[in-house]
Write an enzyme that holds these catalytic residues in place. Structure first.
Site, mmCIF file in Angstrom:
data_model
loop_
_atom_site.group_PDB
_atom_site.id
_atom_site.type_symbol
_atom_site.label_atom_id
_atom_site.label_comp_id
_atom_site.label_asym_id
_atom_site.label_seq_id
_atom_site.Cartn_x
_atom_site.Cartn_y
_atom_site.Cartn_z
ATOM 1 N N GLY A 1 9.076 -3.916 12.481
ATOM 2 C CA GLY A 1 7.936 -3.174 11.905
ATOM 3 C C GLY A 1 8.003 -1.688 12.202
ATOM 4 O O GLY A 1 8.414 -1.272 13.283
ATOM 5 N N GLN B 1 8.927 5.985 5.190
ATOM 6 C CA GLN B 1 7.740 5.541 5.937
ATOM 7 C C GLN B 1 7.626 6.301 7.259
ATOM 8 O O GLN B 1 6.535 6.708 7.673
ATOM 9 C CB GLN B 1 7.848 4.036 6.191
ATOM 10 C CG GLN B 1 6.517 3.372 6.365
ATOM 11 C CD GLN B 1 6.643 1.864 6.544
ATOM 12 O OE1 GLN B 1 7.713 1.290 6.362
ATOM 13 N NE2 GLN B 1 5.561 1.228 6.918
ATOM 14 N N GLY C 1 5.487 0.826 10.358
ATOM 15 C CA GLY C 1 4.310 1.597 9.920
ATOM 16 C C GLY C 1 3.599 2.348 11.022
ATOM 17 O O GLY C 1 3.293 3.539 10.869
ATOM 18 N N GLU C 2 3.311 1.691 12.127
ATOM 19 C CA GLU C 2 2.488 2.337 13.167
ATOM 20 C C GLU C 2 3.311 3.278 14.049
ATOM 21 O O GLU C 2 2.888 4.402 14.330
ATOM 22 C CB GLU C 2 1.789 1.289 14.047
ATOM 23 C CG GLU C 2 1.217 0.070 13.315
ATOM 24 C CD GLU C 2 0.263 0.381 12.178
ATOM 25 O OE1 GLU C 2 -0.511 1.346 12.299
ATOM 26 O OE2 GLU C 2 0.308 -0.325 11.159
ATOM 27 N N ASN D 1 15.583 -1.385 4.282
ATOM 28 C CA ASN D 1 15.918 -0.368 3.282
ATOM 29 C C ASN D 1 15.902 0.987 3.966
ATOM 30 O O ASN D 1 14.856 1.504 4.350
ATOM 31 C CB ASN D 1 14.913 -0.406 2.116
ATOM 32 C CG ASN D 1 15.248 0.594 1.018
ATOM 33 O OD1 ASN D 1 15.697 1.702 1.266
ATOM 34 N ND2 ASN D 1 15.022 0.188 -0.229
ATOM 35 N N LYS E 1 16.250 3.890 2.914
ATOM 36 C CA LYS E 1 15.544 4.985 2.251
ATOM 37 C C LYS E 1 14.014 4.843 2.396
ATOM 38 O O LYS E 1 13.335 5.778 2.820
ATOM 39 C CB LYS E 1 15.915 5.018 0.763
ATOM 40 C CG LYS E 1 15.333 6.193 0.015
ATOM 41 C CD LYS E 1 15.582 6.086 -1.497
ATOM 42 C CE LYS E 1 16.935 6.680 -1.851
ATOM 43 N NZ LYS E 1 17.152 6.672 -3.332
ATOM 44 N N THR E 2 13.503 3.648 2.069
ATOM 45 C CA THR E 2 12.043 3.493 2.163
ATOM 46 C C THR E 2 11.593 3.500 3.624
ATOM 47 O O THR E 2 10.492 3.956 3.942
ATOM 48 C CB THR E 2 11.557 2.205 1.469
ATOM 49 O OG1 THR E 2 12.277 1.095 1.985
ATOM 50 C CG2 THR E 2 11.734 2.291 -0.033
ATOM 51 N N ILE F 1 0.831 -1.204 0.000
ATOM 52 C CA ILE F 1 0.000 0.000 0.000
ATOM 53 C C ILE F 1 0.867 1.257 0.000
ATOM 54 O O ILE F 1 0.363 2.355 0.141
ATOM 55 C CB ILE F 1 -0.988 0.016 1.191
ATOM 56 C CG1 ILE F 1 -0.250 0.010 2.526
ATOM 57 C CG2 ILE F 1 -1.930 -1.173 1.092
ATOM 58 C CD1 ILE F 1 -1.159 0.243 3.723
ATOM 59 N N GLY F 2 2.159 1.066 -0.157
ATOM 60 C CA GLY F 2 3.026 2.241 -0.264
ATOM 61 C C GLY F 2 4.379 2.147 0.415
ATOM 62 O O GLY F 2 5.307 2.866 0.030
#
Lengths: 744, 326
Positions: free
Chosen positions: A708, A644, A710-711, A637, A639-640, A475-476
């Protein structure tokens, strides 16, 4: 042969970056099928009651219209008889509400009809011609009015050990008798995900019992499961394709009414049907972060040891689903308080169901907890960072077991140095830059390092390239890129030689992309699939060259055109020979977590430091500096991952300063209906966000050591900004967002 | 879609004739607001008369003033050397509005004619006297944090959203229009209306009248000017409150002042009494604060916009402060 450069950790560019920026990446609304027609939803204009009539004749006669489907003429959806019997099931399992099934209205803009026409414009025109009559009933859309009716979630009633159940350690509500105590109520209003890409689905019945969906979803398999169930089909007969997803932040974690509507419409017209939501419908059809009221009390000793915390919350849900989230989780495990009480309740309103929005409940809860930490530090005249250090825990106080890893202190150090925390003054309102009051604040975030089982396949092709597949979505965050890096390191080949395909329910199974769990879960499957492929190749080569038969799989080296061994470079088998005999070399493996989750408490941690400027006259707040530091295990990664973190921080700026979906309770209808009314940050609202990672592997979570991101990128950002606003102005805002009207 | 006729006008008179004789016709220039309103079904013209080819886009010097063609783009005006030299306040106001993409489409005339952004106006299912006379005002007892504190009526409490118009009313601009009955000039302050009993009428333009230009007289306000816009994010948002301020200073003494507010009324709100209170006074915080108090006389808040009673004067003070220091 020269050793491949290590890819894990490298700031590799996105494998699909070129496709995305050139428009070649195909999103769910961009599939054109032969005979494709278009559907537009018609929504109810009341929040609660019954439909007494729908006048559809004018729409039916409008040019290009193929069908108008309502509950009067909808085909029977077989799964409606059995679905959703248990409202306490998690929302993703509950599936969508049964639309076009009865005359009941449960929320404003609930779909009451779908119009299908040969063009989208004609469908939209006809949709406006539909007139409905209602028998209105009194609705409830305001949580504050409904606090007295708040209830314990069914899941907690059934299971007292549920994370939604009341929790107590030590004495209940002990803060009330503390000599040094604070108490406050905190409100997070309804917030909307609003990813750039709006929800869209193309439903195609390829045969009366075979359904293909080009759909915006975070979980191809969850969507397949929900609609196979809804239509009483074997899962194998339903195909879900979500190759590219243009952001979601959680709103594609659930199956929604518009998806059901498109599938029903496609059944009726027996042609592929495309249904795209408008931005306005994104407010009503695909969930939101629920309005949540919280109350937090805390007591401490004069030397800054927390003695008790009570944290209560009431979150909004719908009348037809019990949506729950972990609003109180961080409070139970973050600080070493001997007495701790949490109580989680729900209030059911006549609004569509909420759904997890980035950081979900933890971000909501952290606003109260981390604001309260700042309030207590202020009361004690202590530096808020020092106060947190005095209450730091080296073991999980909730579960009484060790952390798998915890490098939060390291994060504090990284962040404090970068923001210039030593510039912070204890006394609010001490720093100025001309007309702007300057302040510093911090907020901590944590989220479970969740890992689920996942499958992945790997295939060597005759040209020496490797095709990998997995049903997971992206999703991105750059899932395909991270997986390519893991595969490149494991196979010892250049990332350019690897193609990682995802977003298709026919691919090897993996969970939904959500809850910061994808790299934790799919990463090991990719790693193991690559090792299995090496072994398979060794075995195949062994049939032609006995040296391979006795070699170890770790020794297998994938050259440009042939397989060799690192221990014996003379041993070579060309791929052409290898694959001619065997046909293809494909492996599919499953990687599952063991019982580490029972032995250790596994969490990612973050801390966010904000420097804000508040205008002395206008009350405008500008975040002038933001530093986000994370203990997220191994960074795949650089960079990503940093990207994020920055995206999550921008989401936190929105939460802190502007996001607010407002309902006019008289109509039970949102008045914020577009992005001019519902503000999200623009570039000018985001400073240059600095990101730092501890980058220490957590090998309890998986062999890669990931936890992880994202959150935790969002959790704790809003309180960091609110705390900085307090430090700048002496004004404590406990109701988000912090708009100028609250500071002027 | 709603069917409508589209014609492209090549001469002003042709455009005027086309709209004057057809009450369902509308001019379209940049379309940045009208197209949105049509998509949502709020405005449903049967005919669009495209005026973009009319020769009305010039920005030029006139006797003792500047003339802005009605079709001059917002971005062109904001970046124009003459505008920046003679009327820098206008450039500041324009750049505070919308986004670069919108400013590249929006015209001077269209900017003045944009409709309110009141949420009730935009929802066909809710009452709104401006959209549907007689249906009631949804905002009056509803969510009204963005709404008017000056000049509202019990029929409508919406505000005009333009930033450009706030500067133009402060600068004593004049609107030039051509219509079926000929040409006329309308003082900018008289161009927009208060809602009264007819909130469906935003302006005093008559049927078929076309804005051809806006004249701004030269003045002494070339240096000490500022447009202060307070909004909920750093860019691309409508004003909670805005203030256009222009000062003519002799040393530290105010010789003349111009003040107008946005986000507070159904029209750009000129503050002449507050301007008067500044004349002859020193350019100090105390003078600015007094002017702000004068400016706020007669302000009346609704349930959610009481903050404007404090934010309003503060914004005036901030605008004057910045203008004085410019």
């Amino acid at each position: 042969m020269k050793a491949q450069q290590k890819q894990i950790g490298a700031p590799m560019n996105r494998v699909d970056g070129h496709l995305k920026v050139t428009g070649a990446a195909k999103y769910s609304a961009e599939y054109e099928l032969p005979g494709l027609v278009y559907a537009v939803l018609v929504g109810s204009t009341i929040a609660k009651g019954r439909l007494t009539s729908i006048e559809a004749k004018a729409a039916e006669r409008a040019p290009g219209v193929l069908a108008v489907v309502t509950h009067y003429n909808s085909p029977k959806v077989p799964g409606y008889d059995t679905a959703g019997k248990d409202p306490s099931q998690p929302a993703t399992v509950g599936g969508p509400i049964k639309i076009f099934n009865d005359d009941k209205i449960r929320f404003n803009d609930q779909p009451i009809a779908v119009v299908v026409a040969d063009s989208w414009e004609r469908a939209r025109y006809a949709a406006r011609l539909i007139k409905a009559q209602y028998a209105k009933e009194a609705h409830q859309t305001n949580l504050e009015d409904n606090k007295p009716q708040a209830f314990l979630p069914t899941s907690a009633k059934k299971n007292p050990k549920s994370p939604m159940a009341d929790y107590q350690r030590g004495q209940a509500d002990a803060y009330k008798t503390g000599a040094i105590k604070i108490e406050g109520e905190y409100v997070i209003p309804t917030e909307m995900h609003h990813p750039m890409e709006m929800q869209s689905i193309t439903a195609h019945w390829e045969a009366p019992d075979r359904l293909t969906l080009y759909d915006k979803t975070q979980g191809t398999l969850a969507t397949r499961r929900d609609f196979a169930k809804e239509w009483g089909l074997p899962e194998a007969n339903v195909k879900v394709i979500a190759t590219f997803v243009g952001g979601a932040f959680g709103n594609a974690l659930h199956s929604w009414p518009h998806e059901s509507a498109a599938i029903i419409a496609a059944k009726v017209v027996n042609r592929p049907v495309k249904l795209m939501l408008t931005r306005e419908q994104m407010f009503t059809q695909v969930g939101y972060r629920p309005y949540t009221w919280q109350k937090l009390g805390m007591s401490a000793t004069p030397d800054g040891k927390i003695t008790a915390i009570t944290h209560e919350s009431i979150g909004q849900t719908s009348t037809y689903e019990e949506f729950t989230e972990s609003t109180l989780a961080q409070t139970r495990m973050m600080y070493a308080s001997p007495n701790l009480t949490t109580r989680y309740r729900l209030a059911a309103l006549d609004i569509g169901s909420p759904i997890w929005m980035r950081g979900p409940g933890e971000a909501t809860g952290a606003f109260a907890l981390e604001s309260a930490m700042d309030e207590m530090a202020h009361l004690l005249n202590l530096d808020p960072l020092e106060f947190r250090l005095r209450n730091y825990t080296d073991t999980d106080p909730e579960k009484n077991r060790p952390w798998s890893t915890k490098f939060l202190k390291e994060c504090y150090k990284l962040g404090a140095d970068r923001i210039g925390w030593s510039n912070r003054k204890l006394k609010p309102g001490s720093l100025r830059d001309g007309e702007w009051l300057v302040g510093y604040g911090m907020g901590v975030g944590t989220f479970g390092a969740h890992r689920g089982g996942a499958h992945a396949s790997a295939q060597l092709r005759p040209d020496g390239t490797v095709l990998m597949q997995c049903a997971t979505t992206d999703i991105g965050p750059g899932t395909g890129t991270a997986m390519t890096q893991i595969a490149a390191d494991t196979l010892g080949i250049a990332p350019e030689k690897i193609t990682f395909e995802l977003g298709h329910s026919d691919y090897p199974q993996a969970g939904t992309q959500g809850g910061s769990s994808t790299v934790n879960s799919v990463g090991p499957a990719v790693q193991q699939a690559c090792l299995a492929l090496k072994d398979k190749l060794r075995e195949l080569a062994g049939a032609q060259n006995p040296t391979f038969a006795s070699a170890k799989k770790e020794d297998v080296t994938l050259g440009d055109k042939h397989l060799s061994l690192s221990s014996n470079t003379a041993a070579r088998v060309p791929y052409s020979d290898l694959l001619k005999q065997a046909g293809a070399a494909t492996v599919t493996v499953e990687a599952k977590p063991g019982n580490e989750g029972q032995q250790y408490s596994m969490y990612s941690f973050s801390v966010h430091f904000a420097e804000v400027r508040v205008h002395e006259l206008t009350g405008e707040v500008r975040v002038s500096k933001l530093v986000s530091c994370a203990d997220a295990g191994t960074i795949i990664n650089e960079k990503t991952a940093a990207n994020q973190m920055k995206g999550g921080a921008v989401g936190g700026i929105g939460m802190a300063l502007m996001e607010h979906a407002r309902i006019d309770d008289r109509f039970g209808r949102y008045v914020t209906k577009d992005l001019a009314d519902y503000h999200v940050p623009v570039h000018a609202d985001a400073p240059n966000i600095e990101v730092a990672f501890v980058n220490q592997p957590d090998l309890k979570v998986n062999a890669l050591g990931t936890k992880g991101i994202g959150e935790i990128a969002t959790i704790g950002v809003a309180p960091a900004i609110a705390n900085a606003v307090f430090n700048a102005t002496g004004k404590r805002v406990r109701e988000l967002p912090i708009t100028p009207d609250k500071l002027v | 879609m709603n069917q409508f006729q589209y014609v492209r006008a090549t001469k002003p008179q042709g455009a005027i004739d086309a709209v004057a004789k057809d009450p369902t016709a509308k001019f379209i220039a940049g379309g940045t607001n009208l197209v949105d309103l049509m998509k949502r079904g709020i405005m449903t013209p049967q005919k669009l008369v495209d005026i973009n080819r009319l020769p009305l886009a010039k920005i030029e010097r006139q006797d003792k003033g500047l003339r802005l063609g009605a079709l001059a783009l917002n971005s062109a005006v904001a970046n124009d050397a003459l505008v920046r030299q003679h009327q820098p306040l206008l450039a500041l106001a324009l750049n505070a509005g919308a986004s670069p993409q919108l400013r590249n489409m929006a015209t001077v005339g269209g900017n003045m004619l944009q409709r309110t952004r009141c949420s009730y106006f935009y929802d066909l299912t809710m009452p709104c006297n401006k959209r549907e006379p007689g249906s009631g005002c949804g905002a009056l007892e509803g969510i009204n944090r963005m709404h008017a504190i000056f000049g509202a009526s019990d029929k409508c409490i919406a505000v005009h959203p333009s930033d450009m118009s706030v500067a133009l009313v402060a600068l004593d601009a004049t609107v030039l229009v051509s219509g079926p009955k000929g040409d006329r000039r309308i003082a900018f302050a008289d161009f927009h209306r208060l809602p009264g009993d007819t909130p469906e009428k935003d302006t005093n333009l008559e049927a078929g009248e076309l804005i051809t230009a806006v004249d701004i007289p030269d003045g002494p306000f070339t240096k000490h000017v500022h447009y202060q816009k307070v909004r909920e994010r750093a860019s691309y948002a409508f004003a909670l409150v805005s203030t256009a301020a222009a000062l003519d200073l002799d040393g530290n003494t105010i010789k003349a002042a111009r003040l107008a507010m946005g986000g507070v009324a159904h029209k750009p709100w000129r503050l002449t009494a507050a301007e008067q209170s500044l004349v002859g006074q020193p350019a100090t915080e105390a003078s600015f604060r007094r002017a702000a108090e004068v400016a706020m006389q007669g302000a009346k808040a609704f349930k959610h916009n009481a903050y404007k009673l404090k934010l309003g004067p503060n914004t005036i003070v901030q605008a004057l402060r910045t203008a004085a220091a410019a």
